[in-house]
Motif scaffolding. Sequence first.
Motif, PDB file in Angstrom:
ATOM      1  N   UNK A 174     -48.625 -86.814   6.715  1.00 32.65           N
ATOM      2  CA  UNK A 174     -49.081 -87.019   8.135  1.00 32.65           C
ATOM      3  C   UNK A 174     -49.785 -88.947   7.824  1.00 32.65           C
ATOM      4  N   UNK A 175     -49.461 -89.424   8.860  1.00 32.51           N
ATOM      5  CA  UNK A 175     -50.325 -91.227   8.829  1.00 32.51           C
ATOM      6  C   UNK A 175     -51.606 -91.152   9.888  1.00 32.51           C
ATOM      7  N   UNK A 176     -52.522 -91.249   8.690  1.00 30.72           N
ATOM      8  CA  UNK A 176     -53.894 -91.458   9.023  1.00 30.72           C
ATOM      9  C   UNK A 176     -53.805 -92.140  11.041  1.00 30.72           C
ATOM     10  N   UNK A 178     -52.039 -91.908  13.201  1.00 31.88           N
ATOM     11  CA  UNK A 178     -51.630 -91.246  14.214  1.00 31.88           C
ATOM     12  C   UNK A 178     -52.187 -90.080  14.752  1.00 31.88           C
ATOM     13  N   UNK A 179     -53.451 -89.568  14.529  1.00 32.69           N
ATOM     14  CA  UNK A 179     -54.544 -88.692  14.585  1.00 32.69           C
ATOM     15  C   UNK A 179     -54.559 -89.130  15.986  1.00 32.69           C
ATOM     16  N   UNK A 180     -55.007 -89.818  16.578  1.00 34.87           N
ATOM     17  CA  UNK A 180     -54.479 -89.702  17.677  1.00 34.87           C
ATOM     18  C   UNK A 180     -53.910 -89.414  19.471  1.00 34.87           C
ATOM     19  N   UNK A 181     -52.549 -89.029  18.796  1.00 38.29           N
ATOM     20  CA  UNK A 181     -51.483 -88.550  18.828  1.00 38.29           C
ATOM     21  C   UNK A 181     -50.832 -86.752  19.116  1.00 38.29           C
ATOM     22  N   UNK A 182     -52.436 -86.621  17.798  1.00 38.79           N
ATOM     23  CA  UNK A 182     -52.014 -85.180  18.143  1.00 38.79           C
ATOM     24  C   UNK A 182     -52.362 -84.183  19.144  1.00 38.79           C
ATOM     25  N   UNK A 183     -52.053 -83.479  19.535  1.00 38.77           N
ATOM     26  CA  UNK A 183     -52.087 -83.088  20.685  1.00 38.77           C
ATOM     27  C   UNK A 183     -53.713 -81.773  20.277  1.00 38.77           C
ATOM     28  N   UNK A 184     -54.875 -81.082  21.348  1.00 42.02           N
ATOM     29  CA  UNK A 184     -56.033 -81.195  20.612  1.00 42.02           C
ATOM     30  C   UNK A 184     -56.042 -80.428  19.814  1.00 42.02           C
ATOM     31  N   UNK A 185     -55.468 -78.772  19.864  1.00 41.93           N
ATOM     32  CA  UNK A 185     -55.361 -77.269  19.181  1.00 41.93           C
ATOM     33  C   UNK A 185     -54.498 -78.114  18.285  1.00 41.93           C
ATOM     34  N   UNK A 191     -55.031 -80.065   6.368  1.00 42.96           N
ATOM     35  CA  UNK A 191     -54.397 -81.463   6.857  1.00 42.96           C
ATOM     36  C   UNK A 191     -54.175 -82.932   5.366  1.00 42.96           C
ATOM     37  N   UNK A 192     -52.625 -83.090   5.143  1.00 40.98           N
ATOM     38  CA  UNK A 192     -52.412 -83.554   4.241  1.00 40.98           C
ATOM     39  C   UNK A 192     -52.191 -85.282   4.800  1.00 40.98           C
ATOM     40  N   UNK A 193     -53.073 -86.004   4.673  1.00 43.10           N
ATOM     41  CA  UNK A 193     -52.898 -87.442   5.378  1.00 43.10           C
ATOM     42  C   UNK A 193     -52.765 -88.691   4.254  1.00 43.10           C
ATOM     43  N   UNK A 194     -52.247 -90.026   4.536  1.00 40.57           N
ATOM     44  CA  UNK A 194     -52.102 -91.292   3.820  1.00 40.57           C
ATOM     45  C   UNK A 194     -52.526 -92.021   4.989  1.00 40.57           C
ATOM     46  N   UNK A 195     -53.336 -93.068   4.107  1.00 38.83           N
ATOM     47  CA  UNK A 195     -53.475 -94.518   5.294  1.00 38.83           C
ATOM     48  C   UNK A 195     -54.479 -95.190   3.931  1.00 38.83           C
ATOM     49  N   UNK A 196     -54.620 -96.290   4.449  1.00 37.03           N
ATOM     50  CA  UNK A 196     -55.348 -97.713   3.828  1.00 37.03           C
ATOM     51  C   UNK A 196     -56.681 -97.361   4.298  1.00 37.03           C
ATOM     52  N   UNK A 197     -57.467 -97.911   3.095  1.00 38.05           N
ATOM     53  CA  UNK A 197     -59.217 -97.509   3.249  1.00 38.05           C
ATOM     54  C   UNK A 197     -59.435 -98.901   3.166  1.00 38.05           C
ATOM     55  N   UNK A 198     -59.341 -98.893   4.466  1.00 41.98           N
ATOM     56  CA  UNK A 198     -60.279-100.206   4.743  1.00 41.98           C
ATOM     57  C   UNK A 198     -61.662-101.135   4.581  1.00 41.98           C
ATOM     58  N   UNK A 199     -62.416 -99.126   4.258  1.00 43.82           N
ATOM     59  CA  UNK A 199     -64.240-100.029   4.158  1.00 43.82           C
ATOM     60  C   UNK A 199     -64.164 -98.836   3.053  1.00 43.82           C
ATOM     61  N   UNK A 241     -53.462 -91.491  -0.352  1.00 43.11           N
ATOM     62  CA  UNK A 241     -53.125 -89.546   0.046  1.00 43.11           C
ATOM     63  C   UNK A 241     -54.766 -88.805   0.050  1.00 43.11           C
ATOM     64  N   UNK A 242     -54.681 -87.940   0.805  1.00 43.90           N
ATOM     65  CA  UNK A 242     -56.204 -87.319   1.479  1.00 43.90           C
ATOM     66  C   UNK A 242     -56.143 -85.629   1.963  1.00 43.90           C
ATOM     67  N   UNK A 243     -55.934 -84.468   1.022  1.00 44.00           N
ATOM     68  CA  UNK A 243     -55.822 -83.743   1.968  1.00 44.00           C
ATOM     69  C   UNK A 243     -57.450 -82.430   1.590  1.00 44.00           C
ATOM     70  N   UNK A 244     -57.203 -82.171   2.162  1.00 43.69           N
ATOM     71  CA  UNK A 244     -58.481 -81.113   3.155  1.00 43.69           C
ATOM     72  C   UNK A 244     -58.896 -81.008   4.466  1.00 43.69           C
TER      73      UNK A 244
END
Length: 270
Positions: A174-176, A178-185, A191-199, A241-244
């Motif tokens: 999943x794209x990082x 998109x996290x704000x769009x995920x259902x609360x539950x 999670x397996x996530x991908x995104x760009x390191x901004x800091x 890509x990260x997982x945890x």
Amino acid sequence: MYDLQKKALIFSAFFCVCFSLNAYASECPPRHIDESARVDYVYDGDTLRLEDGRKVRLIGIDTPEVFSKKRYIPSEIKASGQRARAALQQQLSKAEMRIGLDYGQQRFDRYGRTLAHVFTPQGVNLQAQLIKQGHAIAYTTPPNDRLGDRYQQQEALARQAKRGIWQLAQYQLQDVRQLHLAKKDLQQGFRRLQGRVTQFKKSASRITLLVDDILNVHIYKKDWPNFSLYSLNALQGKNIRIRGWLRKNKQNYHMNLRHPDALTEDRKAN
């Protein structure tokens, strides 16, 4: 008393013979068997109880939860957890509940459970079987990282074949953003996530990779020896890509990493 001792010696001898003959039957063979034992109860896909009352946590894997006092478990996750438990129970039943324990470098976890790779007398690695069938993820926790590479390889095959849990939305990459769009539950949990390191931030106690200005990926000082600090610093501006286990604190998402298996540079996206 004599009969009991005789039976114990016969069982132990049988177990040693089985392992000496069948150690290579497993894709992830034991280094050695520290103890033979019998299983009394299966809690879930990664935790069981021995006849003497000890709890054993299977090293290197994690299966979906079937029960939690702290949070809601979606029905599809709970069902997957029940299937993982049934699969482990089936393997144990075939082995007449006999197992061999190959202890981890860290022998116990914080709950007092014994940490071990678990094998049947035929040399079948139960962790590898659960991963191969799509009932478990490979998850390396130092210092018990022996066989971590083997388990990761088994998981990659199960993912490609979309077996078991790899059909569920929660286990998809999943794209990082998109996290704000995920259902609360579904916001928390594995999670397996991908995104760009901004800091990239380093303090006395931890390194933090801020991903897409949304997710804080923490690596605490005790785990720095497991990573290349130079390589972590070089990730700024790169796609990873990260997982945890994803957590949310107020408006901030965070994930703690302990082993390099959980972090890879996504070179195709860079």
